[in-house]
Design a protein around this motif. Structure first.
Motif, PDB file in Angstrom:
ATOM      1  N   SER A 118       0.839  -1.238  -0.129  1.00  0.00           N
ATOM      2  CA  SER A 118      -0.157  -0.002   0.128  1.00  0.00           C
ATOM      3  C   SER A 118       0.814   1.329   0.184  1.00  0.00           C
ATOM      4  N   LEU A 119       0.418   2.474  -0.454  1.00  0.00           N
ATOM      5  CA  LEU A 119       1.196   3.668  -0.369  1.00  0.00           C
ATOM      6  C   LEU A 119       1.416   3.968   1.075  1.00  0.00           C
ATOM      7  N   ASN A 120       0.846   3.685   2.229  1.00  0.00           N
ATOM      8  CA  ASN A 120       0.969   3.924   3.514  1.00  0.00           C
ATOM      9  C   ASN A 120       2.450   3.118   4.149  1.00  0.00           C
ATOM     10  N   MET A 121       2.541   1.805   3.226  1.00  0.00           N
ATOM     11  CA  MET A 121       3.546   1.000   3.499  1.00  0.00           C
ATOM     12  C   MET A 121       5.035   1.448   3.093  1.00  0.00           C
ATOM     13  N   ILE A 122       4.566   1.959   1.836  1.00  0.00           N
ATOM     14  CA  ILE A 122       5.723   2.573   1.105  1.00  0.00           C
ATOM     15  C   ILE A 122       6.384   3.714   1.871  1.00  0.00           C
ATOM     16  N   ALA A 123       5.253   4.602   2.282  1.00  0.00           N
ATOM     17  CA  ALA A 123       5.854   5.887   2.796  1.00  0.00           C
ATOM     18  C   ALA A 123       6.283   5.703   4.258  1.00  0.00           C
ATOM     19  N   ASP A 124       5.844   4.581   5.144  1.00  0.00           N
ATOM     20  CA  ASP A 124       6.239   4.158   6.254  1.00  0.00           C
ATOM     21  C   ASP A 124       7.959   3.802   6.062  1.00  0.00           C
ATOM     22  N   ASN A 125       8.191   3.037   5.301  1.00  0.00           N
ATOM     23  CA  ASN A 125       9.634   2.556   4.919  1.00  0.00           C
ATOM     24  C   ASN A 125      10.255   3.657   4.523  1.00  0.00           C
ATOM     25  N   ILE A 126      10.075   4.565   3.843  1.00  0.00           N
ATOM     26  CA  ILE A 126      10.714   5.673   3.587  1.00  0.00           C
ATOM     27  C   ILE A 126      11.216   6.676   4.807  1.00  0.00           C
ATOM     28  N   LYS A 127       9.964   6.842   5.389  1.00  0.00           N
ATOM     29  CA  LYS A 127      10.053   7.459   6.758  1.00  0.00           C
ATOM     30  C   LYS A 127      11.039   6.618   7.738  1.00  0.00           C
ATOM     31  N   GLY A 128      10.942   5.350   7.801  1.00  0.00           N
ATOM     32  CA  GLY A 128      12.158   4.704   8.518  1.00  0.00           C
ATOM     33  C   GLY A 128      13.312   4.914   8.207  1.00  0.00           C
ATOM     34  N   MET A 129      13.694   4.913   6.960  1.00  0.00           N
ATOM     35  CA  MET A 129      15.046   5.331   6.373  1.00  0.00           C
ATOM     36  C   MET A 129      15.488   6.635   6.909  1.00  0.00           C
ATOM     37  N   ALA A 130      14.350   7.621   6.795  1.00  0.00           N
ATOM     38  CA  ALA A 130      14.830   8.976   7.187  1.00  0.00           C
ATOM     39  C   ALA A 130      15.049   9.248   8.791  1.00  0.00           C
ATOM     40  N   GLU A 131      14.305   8.341   9.589  1.00  0.00           N
ATOM     41  CA  GLU A 131      14.620   8.483  10.985  1.00  0.00           C
ATOM     42  C   GLU A 131      15.619   7.981  11.509  1.00  0.00           C
ATOM     43  N   ILE A 132      16.125   6.573  10.555  1.00  0.00           N
ATOM     44  CA  ILE A 132      17.777   5.943  11.033  1.00  0.00           C
ATOM     45  C   ILE A 132      18.475   7.074  10.856  1.00  0.00           C
ATOM     46  N   ALA A 133      18.539   7.748   9.542  1.00  0.00           N
ATOM     47  CA  ALA A 133      19.481   8.774   9.090  1.00  0.00           C
ATOM     48  C   ALA A 133      19.627   9.996  10.259  1.00  0.00           C
ATOM     49  N   LYS A 134      18.365  10.456  10.595  1.00  0.00           N
ATOM     50  CA  LYS A 134      18.586  11.349  11.465  1.00  0.00           C
ATOM     51  C   LYS A 134      18.821  11.269  12.667  1.00  0.00           C
ATOM     52  N   ALA A 135      18.770   9.989  13.156  1.00  0.00           N
ATOM     53  CA  ALA A 135      19.199   9.548  14.849  1.00  0.00           C
ATOM     54  C   ALA A 135      20.786   9.344  14.621  1.00  0.00           C
ATOM     55  N   ASN A 136      21.379   9.113  13.396  1.00  0.00           N
ATOM     56  CA  ASN A 136      22.833   9.303  13.245  1.00  0.00           C
ATOM     57  C   ASN A 136      23.452  10.454  12.736  1.00  0.00           C
ATOM     58  N   GLY A 137      22.622  11.502  12.859  1.00  0.00           N
ATOM     59  CA  GLY A 137      23.358  12.737  12.434  1.00  0.00           C
ATOM     60  C   GLY A 137      23.476  13.113  10.926  1.00  0.00           C
ATOM     61  N   ILE A 138      22.599  12.274  10.173  1.00  0.00           N
ATOM     62  CA  ILE A 138      22.690  12.307   8.856  1.00  0.00           C
ATOM     63  C   ILE A 138      21.712  13.447   8.196  1.00  0.00           C
ATOM     64  N   LYS A 139      21.921  14.351   7.582  1.00  0.00           N
ATOM     65  CA  LYS A 139      20.958  15.010   6.853  1.00  0.00           C
ATOM     66  C   LYS A 139      20.103  14.432   5.677  1.00  0.00           C
ATOM     67  N   VAL A 140      18.765  14.880   5.622  1.00  0.00           N
ATOM     68  CA  VAL A 140      18.044  13.803   4.678  1.00  0.00           C
ATOM     69  C   VAL A 140      17.620  14.546   3.481  1.00  0.00           C
ATOM     70  N   ILE A 141      17.573  13.994   2.511  1.00  0.00           N
ATOM     71  CA  ILE A 141      16.982  14.449   1.139  1.00  0.00           C
ATOM     72  C   ILE A 141      16.000  13.504   0.636  1.00  0.00           C
ATOM     73  N   LEU A 142      14.610  13.707   0.853  1.00  0.00           N
ATOM     74  CA  LEU A 142      13.700  12.674   0.286  1.00  0.00           C
ATOM     75  C   LEU A 142      13.227  12.892  -1.010  1.00  0.00           C
ATOM     76  N   SER A 143      13.708  12.230  -2.210  1.00  0.00           N
ATOM     77  CA  SER A 143      13.376  12.518  -3.573  1.00  0.00           C
ATOM     78  C   SER A 143      11.985  12.193  -3.887  1.00  0.00           C
ATOM     79  N   SER A 144      11.189  12.954  -4.773  1.00  0.00           N
ATOM     80  CA  SER A 144      10.072  12.371  -5.057  1.00  0.00           C
ATOM     81  C   SER A 144      10.286  11.356  -6.186  1.00  0.00           C
ATOM     82  N   THR A 145       9.323  10.357  -5.958  1.00  0.00           N
ATOM     83  CA  THR A 145       9.384   8.920  -7.051  1.00  0.00           C
ATOM     84  C   THR A 145       9.121   9.827  -8.387  1.00  0.00           C
ATOM     85  N   LEU A 146       9.990   9.117  -9.265  1.00  0.00           N
ATOM     86  CA  LEU A 146       9.763   9.697 -10.863  1.00  0.00           C
ATOM     87  C   LEU A 146       8.735   9.260 -11.520  1.00  0.00           C
TER      88      LEU A 146
END
Length: 228
Positions: A118-146
């Motif tokens: 589902s779109l919610n599942m996809i968004a949750d996985n992208i959010k998960g990656m973003a949150e792991i990055a931020k927790a480790n001091g990494i700036k996050v760029i979220l690209s639109s899907t082409l």
């Protein structure tokens, strides 16, 4: 009898291949050697990791000059979906100690490459990656899907509207969570909300001209992220 033996052999060989693939579903082994050879970033190095699928790794193959002599590391794997990327995110992003990660994902999930999502599942996985990055001091760029009007390997799927909804979800999350939203979609979509042939011959994977549109957009986003 010989014919039966051959059939059994082929079946066993197939099962062996399938078992091997299933044991490394996220393809953690893909970049293990390359990752092991990468040293810690230099003091003033603005290291960036590009996380994604075939669109990301295709960028390196079609436009290698964009990555040359820059602290950019490409970690795209063809065909991957967001749950696979989420599993390998620590190994292929966090462990490399970048200042910035550029995440480009979602189209293979919509195509159903690893099963229904589902779109919610996809968004949750992208959010998960973003949150792991931020927790480790990494700036996050979220690209639109082409944009994509159709998938050559899944002609029954109609992705255009789903991609637009997913991008809205990604943009809203980025806005609320101090991430940068990188909008490739608006710069590349045609009147069908798909990719025109000049940007992608198969209407999914960018041509050199397609990547040439993307490059100044991502460079601007990286510059903005480094200032945060």
């Amino acid at each position: 009898m010989k014919k039966i033996s051959k059939i059994i052999f082929v079946m066993l060989a197939f099962l062996g291949i399938f078992k091997s693939t299933a044991q490394d579903w996220p393809d953690l082994q893909h970049f293990q050697k390359e990752n092991a050879s990468i040293t810690a970033p230099l003091e003033n190095e603005n290291r960036v990791v590009f996380m994604g699928n075939s669109i990301t790794i295709g960028w390196l193959h079609k436009r290698p000059g964009f990555f040359k002599n820059k602290p950019y590391i490409n970690r795209g794997i063809s065909g991957q979906t967001t749950p696979q990327m989420l599993i390998r995110f620590r190994q292929d992003v966090v462990a490399l100690q970048p200042k910035v990660v550029v995440i480009l994902a979602g189209t293979n999930d919509i195509a159903g490459n690893t099963g229904p999502s589902s779109l919610n599942m996809i968004a949750d996985n992208i959010k998960g990656m973003a949150e792991i990055a931020k927790a480790n001091g990494i700036k996050v760029i979220l690209s639109s899907t082409l944009p994509a009007f159709k998938y050559p390997w899944k002609p029954d799927v109609k992705p255009a509207e789903k991609i637009m909804i997913l991008n809205k979800m990604i943009k809203e999350y980025a806005s609320k969570n101090n991430c940068i939203y990188l909008d490739y979609f608006s710069a590349m979509a045609d009147e069908r909300n798909g990719l025109p042939k000049k940007y992608a011959k198969d209407e999914v994977h960018p041509t050199e001209e397609g990547y040439a549109v993307m490059e100044p957009l991502v460079e601007k986003a990286i510059e903005e992220a480094l200032k945060k």
